[in-house]
Scaffold this motif. Structure first.
Motif, PDB file in Angstrom:
ATOM      1  N   UNK A 155      13.039   9.246  -8.344  1.00 11.18           N
ATOM      2  CA  UNK A 155      11.989   9.264  -7.501  1.00 11.18           C
ATOM      3  C   UNK A 155      11.134  10.312  -7.568  1.00 11.18           C
ATOM      4  N   UNK A 156       9.805  10.370  -7.674  1.00 12.00           N
ATOM      5  CA  UNK A 156       8.784  11.137  -8.000  1.00 12.00           C
ATOM      6  C   UNK A 156       7.818  11.471  -6.933  1.00 12.00           C
ATOM      7  N   UNK A 157       7.768  10.752  -6.245  1.00  5.98           N
ATOM      8  CA  UNK A 157       6.692  10.964  -5.153  1.00  5.98           C
ATOM      9  C   UNK A 157       7.130   9.789  -3.803  1.00  5.98           C
ATOM     10  N   UNK A 158       6.627  10.396  -2.775  1.00  5.29           N
ATOM     11  CA  UNK A 158       6.994   9.501  -1.433  1.00  5.29           C
ATOM     12  C   UNK A 158       5.739   9.651  -0.659  1.00  5.29           C
ATOM     13  N   UNK A 159       5.371   8.451  -0.005  1.00  4.79           N
ATOM     14  CA  UNK A 159       4.066   8.204   0.752  1.00  4.79           C
ATOM     15  C   UNK A 159       4.678   7.423   2.127  1.00  4.79           C
ATOM     16  N   UNK A 160       3.559   7.422   2.966  1.00 10.08           N
ATOM     17  CA  UNK A 160       3.898   6.831   4.296  1.00 10.08           C
ATOM     18  C   UNK A 160       2.997   5.702   4.464  1.00 10.08           C
ATOM     19  N   UNK A 161       3.150   4.478   4.766  1.00 13.42           N
ATOM     20  CA  UNK A 161       2.077   3.420   5.231  1.00 13.42           C
ATOM     21  C   UNK A 161       2.797   2.973   6.412  1.00 13.42           C
ATOM     22  N   UNK A 162       1.733   2.168   7.019  1.00 13.87           N
ATOM     23  CA  UNK A 162       2.022   1.482   8.181  1.00 13.87           C
ATOM     24  C   UNK A 162       1.769   0.003   8.487  1.00 13.87           C
ATOM     25  N   UNK A 163       2.645  -0.612   9.432  1.00 10.55           N
ATOM     26  CA  UNK A 163       2.406  -1.846   9.598  1.00 10.55           C
ATOM     27  C   UNK A 163       3.518  -2.872   8.874  1.00 10.55           C
ATOM     28  N   UNK A 164       3.840  -3.783   9.467  1.00 11.77           N
ATOM     29  CA  UNK A 164       4.600  -4.761   8.892  1.00 11.77           C
ATOM     30  C   UNK A 164       4.106  -5.641   7.828  1.00 11.77           C
ATOM     31  N   UNK A 165       2.710  -5.631   7.715  1.00 13.09           N
ATOM     32  CA  UNK A 165       2.350  -6.081   6.223  1.00 13.09           C
ATOM     33  C   UNK A 165       1.918  -5.098   5.122  1.00 13.09           C
ATOM     34  N   UNK A 166       2.450  -3.769   5.294  1.00 12.57           N
ATOM     35  CA  UNK A 166       1.953  -2.859   4.338  1.00 12.57           C
ATOM     36  C   UNK A 166       2.491  -3.075   2.983  1.00 12.57           C
ATOM     37  N   UNK A 167       1.635  -2.867   1.903  1.00 10.35           N
ATOM     38  CA  UNK A 167       1.541  -2.982   0.392  1.00 10.35           C
ATOM     39  C   UNK A 167       1.229  -1.745  -0.241  1.00 10.35           C
ATOM     40  N   UNK A 168       1.765  -1.569  -1.278  1.00  8.58           N
ATOM     41  CA  UNK A 168       1.125  -0.327  -2.197  1.00  8.58           C
ATOM     42  C   UNK A 168       0.611  -1.044  -3.458  1.00  8.58           C
ATOM     43  N   UNK A 169      -0.521  -0.935  -3.814  1.00  8.53           N
ATOM     44  CA  UNK A 169      -0.967  -1.483  -5.155  1.00  8.53           C
ATOM     45  C   UNK A 169      -0.902  -0.512  -6.404  1.00  8.53           C
ATOM     46  N   UNK A 170      -0.567   0.730  -6.013  1.00 11.64           N
ATOM     47  CA  UNK A 170      -0.458   1.622  -7.180  1.00 11.64           C
ATOM     48  C   UNK A 170       0.570   1.479  -8.363  1.00 11.64           C
ATOM     49  N   UNK A 171       0.526   1.793  -9.260  1.00 16.45           N
ATOM     50  CA  UNK A 171       1.330   1.487 -10.395  1.00 16.45           C
ATOM     51  C   UNK A 171       2.813   2.468 -10.226  1.00 16.45           C
ATOM     52  N   UNK A 172       3.752   1.754 -10.178  1.00 13.32           N
ATOM     53  CA  UNK A 172       5.198   2.316 -10.078  1.00 13.32           C
ATOM     54  C   UNK A 172       5.515   2.858  -8.631  1.00 13.32           C
ATOM     55  N   UNK A 173       4.760   2.298  -7.566  1.00  9.67           N
ATOM     56  CA  UNK A 173       4.929   2.548  -6.171  1.00  9.67           C
ATOM     57  C   UNK A 173       5.491   1.232  -5.705  1.00  9.67           C
ATOM     58  N   UNK A 174       6.445   1.301  -4.769  1.00 10.67           N
ATOM     59  CA  UNK A 174       7.089   0.210  -4.092  1.00 10.67           C
ATOM     60  C   UNK A 174       7.334   0.725  -2.499  1.00 10.67           C
ATOM     61  N   UNK A 175       6.974  -0.266  -1.599  1.00  6.48           N
ATOM     62  CA  UNK A 175       7.468   0.000  -0.226  1.00  6.48           C
ATOM     63  C   UNK A 175       8.958  -0.454  -0.241  1.00  6.48           C
ATOM     64  N   UNK A 176       9.742   0.402   0.994  1.00 11.16           N
ATOM     65  CA  UNK A 176      11.054   0.253   0.891  1.00 11.16           C
ATOM     66  C   UNK A 176      11.199  -1.004   1.726  1.00 11.16           C
ATOM     67  N   UNK A 177      10.309  -1.510   2.377  1.00  5.90           N
ATOM     68  CA  UNK A 177      10.585  -2.789   2.884  1.00  5.90           C
ATOM     69  C   UNK A 177      11.117  -2.911   4.464  1.00  5.90           C
ATOM     70  N   UNK A 178      11.760  -1.867   5.251  1.00  7.30           N
ATOM     71  CA  UNK A 178      12.314  -1.767   6.427  1.00  7.30           C
ATOM     72  C   UNK A 178      11.682  -0.583   6.834  1.00  7.30           C
TER      73      UNK A 178
END
Length: 546
Positions: A155-178
């Motif tokens: 893991x090389x970077x961490x970010x925070x998104x909000x909402x039950x429908x959060x997605x991350x379109x950036x290459x190599x990024x994935x939401x944890x899901x919970x």
């Protein structure tokens, strides 16, 4: 003396709390949360790996608590996990990072992240070398010595998104899901971790090009009004669909996705109010939701701002800085020495391997609210610096466009309509359902468009208007089509005559220098092309055909 010190400390604590409450209400009144004052994009540095993570929680009323850790060891992601809405608590994610080459022989790196109440290693077998480690807020880390990571990407970077429908379109990024396990009051405040593994290369800039058959299709997506979280529907039609249950953002995005797959546009123009600022305390999460649609389908897109985009957590400049980095985005902040953010143009290249431009698309920032409400009520207008930039740019490009062997065409897109949209005597096709909220001051941009040979200008802003009207030049000849897109988002108003959300398309045939336009609706006769008409032929505006 001691009593005096204690009493002074208590007075300061009360004053600080009282001041915060006052600021909190004032900020809400002006639609800016306290969180917005501290919201900056998280820093990511190539060559670093994450070695540890944690969550800190602190009290707004207790001066002896802190959400800060030693800055020499920990990097705090500057996003309050309560989105500034917690009366008492704030919380932040912290990460430890280190250059790979500086790792000690037995030092551990984070190779996986999960969120939950139960230890993920329960029921699993292993040698114990990389057991899950517990952190606050239900955070679980799997850490391994680098030489024992068994090929897993660190893991090389961490970010925070909000909402039950959060997605991350950036290459190599994935939401944890919970979402992190916090005492939050609703779905909007569901804080989700997004992690990047490895250091994926930056994707090359998309280059829009006319298809080999000479065709090119533009989807104009206007006023989608996305929120942080799933959002609340406004004026949904029909109101009893699915028993009256409506989540604005999922329904809007499903509509857009369906037409992306049906129509297969070559370019998407987002003409403002992508983000419903009042319901988007984290604008990044809203932006990522629409970007994910285009990134997934590898469709280039270009955006400008409306009057609502920056009423939430991020001002225009920070939003554009983020959008510029996303895959397939053609968006640009534009020159710093002219008014607004997002004044730029997109060149659509000719078919094959040609480097000649076949279409030039100008995009300009129409700002938000009138800077002189006493004299000109309502909305802002394009400034002289922008119009001068447009004229100089258009004239400067004309020589370069001479190399194109067919007829080159110029188009333009803005958010707030020009004052000329209010002229009810102009020939038009489509519905005029609501009052045109154009600027009260006419700065002359329509004349500049006509002078420089632009054949159509598209706008949004007034959701239920969906007509194209035809303006003439000084000689009385057809010169410029002015087209409303019609609002597409369920998060914005639509309450005029049972208005169904819709999206406008421009179908361009460079073989004939011809442009046709039509709309498709979200509900009802969803397969039909509404108000289809040819508006440009031979590279010139065509009179309205009845």
């Amino acid at each position: 003396m001691t009593r005096r010190i204690v009493r002074t400390a208590c007075q300061l604590a009360v004053l600080t709390t009282f001041s915060f409450v006052i600021i909190f209400f004032l900020d809400n009144r002006f639609r800016v949360l306290p969180y917005a004052l501290h919201n900056v994009m998280p820093a990511h540095h190539a060559g670093l790996v994450v070695t540890d993570m944690t969550v800190t929680t602190c009290s707004r009323v207790n001066l002896f608590t802190s959400c800060k850790l030693d800055a020499n060891e920990w990097h705090r992601i500057e996003k309050d996990l309560y989105l500034g809405s917690g009366w008492v608590s704030s919380a932040f994610v912290h990460v430890k990072r280190k250059k790979e080459e500086e790792l000690l022989p037995n030092e551990k790196i984070v190779v996986d992240v999960k969120v939950g109440r139960i230890d993920p290693s329960n029921g699993q077998t292993g040698d114990g070398r990389d057991q899950w480690e517990s952190r606050p807020a239900g955070l679980w880390l799997k850490r391994s010595e680098k030489r024992h990571s068994r090929g897993s990407k660190a893991v090389t970077a961490v970010d925070i998104l909000f909402g039950a429908d959060a997605v991350d379109p950036r290459p190599g990024w994935d939401t944890v899901g919970t979402p992190l396990l916090l005492d939050t009051s609703g779905e909007v405040q569901e804080a989700q971790l997004s992690v990047r593994r490895g250091n994926p290369p930056t994707p090359p800039k998309a280059v829009p090009r006319i298809r080999d058959n000479g065709k090119f299709k533009i989807m104009q997506l206007a006023d989608i009004h996305l929120s942080t979280g799933t959002g609340l529907c406004r004026d949904a039609e029909p109101p009893d669909l699915n028993g009256g249950k409506c989540e604005a953002d999922p329904r809007t995005l499903e509509f857009v996705a369906r037409l992306l797959d049906d129509e297969k546009p070559d370019l998407v123009i987002l003409s403002g109010d992508q983000v419903n600022g009042e319901t988007a305390p984290d604008a990044q999460s809203a932006i990522f939701k629409y970007a994910e649609l285009f990134v997934k389908r590898k469709i280039p897109y270009a955006s400008i701002f409306g009057n609502h985009d920056d009423e939430g957590s991020l001002p225009r400049a920070q939003q554009m800085a983020l959008i510029e980095t996303l895959p397939y985005s053609l968006s640009e902040a534009g020159p710093e020495d002219i008014d607004g953010i997002g004044n730029y143009y997109v060149e659509v290249l000719s078919r094959g391997g040609s480097r000649h431009s076949a279409l030039t698309i100008y995009l300009l920032d129409t700002h938000a609210y009138s800077p002189d409400e006493h004299t000109f009520k309502g909305y802002d207008w394009l400034k002289k610096s922008q119009i001068d930039w447009f004229r100089q740019t258009a004239q400067g490009l004309k020589k370069a466009h001479e190399g194109y062997t067919h007829i080159h065409m110029d188009l333009a897109f803005i958010h707030i309509p020009l004052p000329e949209f209010t002229d009810s005597t102009l020939p038009r096709k489509g519905r005029w359902r609501e009052g045109v909220t154009a600027p009260g001051f006419n700065s002359g941009f329509k004349d500049a468009l006509v002078d420089e040979g632009v054949v159509l200008v598209g706008c949004g802003h007034d959701h239920a208007n969906e007509y194209c009207s035809l303006a003439s030049n000084e000689a009385g000849n057809p010169a410029l089509w002015m087209c409303y897109a019609g609002g597409a988002g369920l998060g914005g108003y639509g309450g005029y005559e049972g208005y169904h959300r819709r999206i406008r398309f421009f179908d361009i045939d460079m073989n004939e220098a011809r442009i046709s336009t039509y709309k498709r609706v979200e509900y009802g006769d969803t397969e039909k092309k509404i108000d289809e008409q040819i508006i440009v032929d031979g590279g010139k505006a065509r009179p309205l055909q009845t």
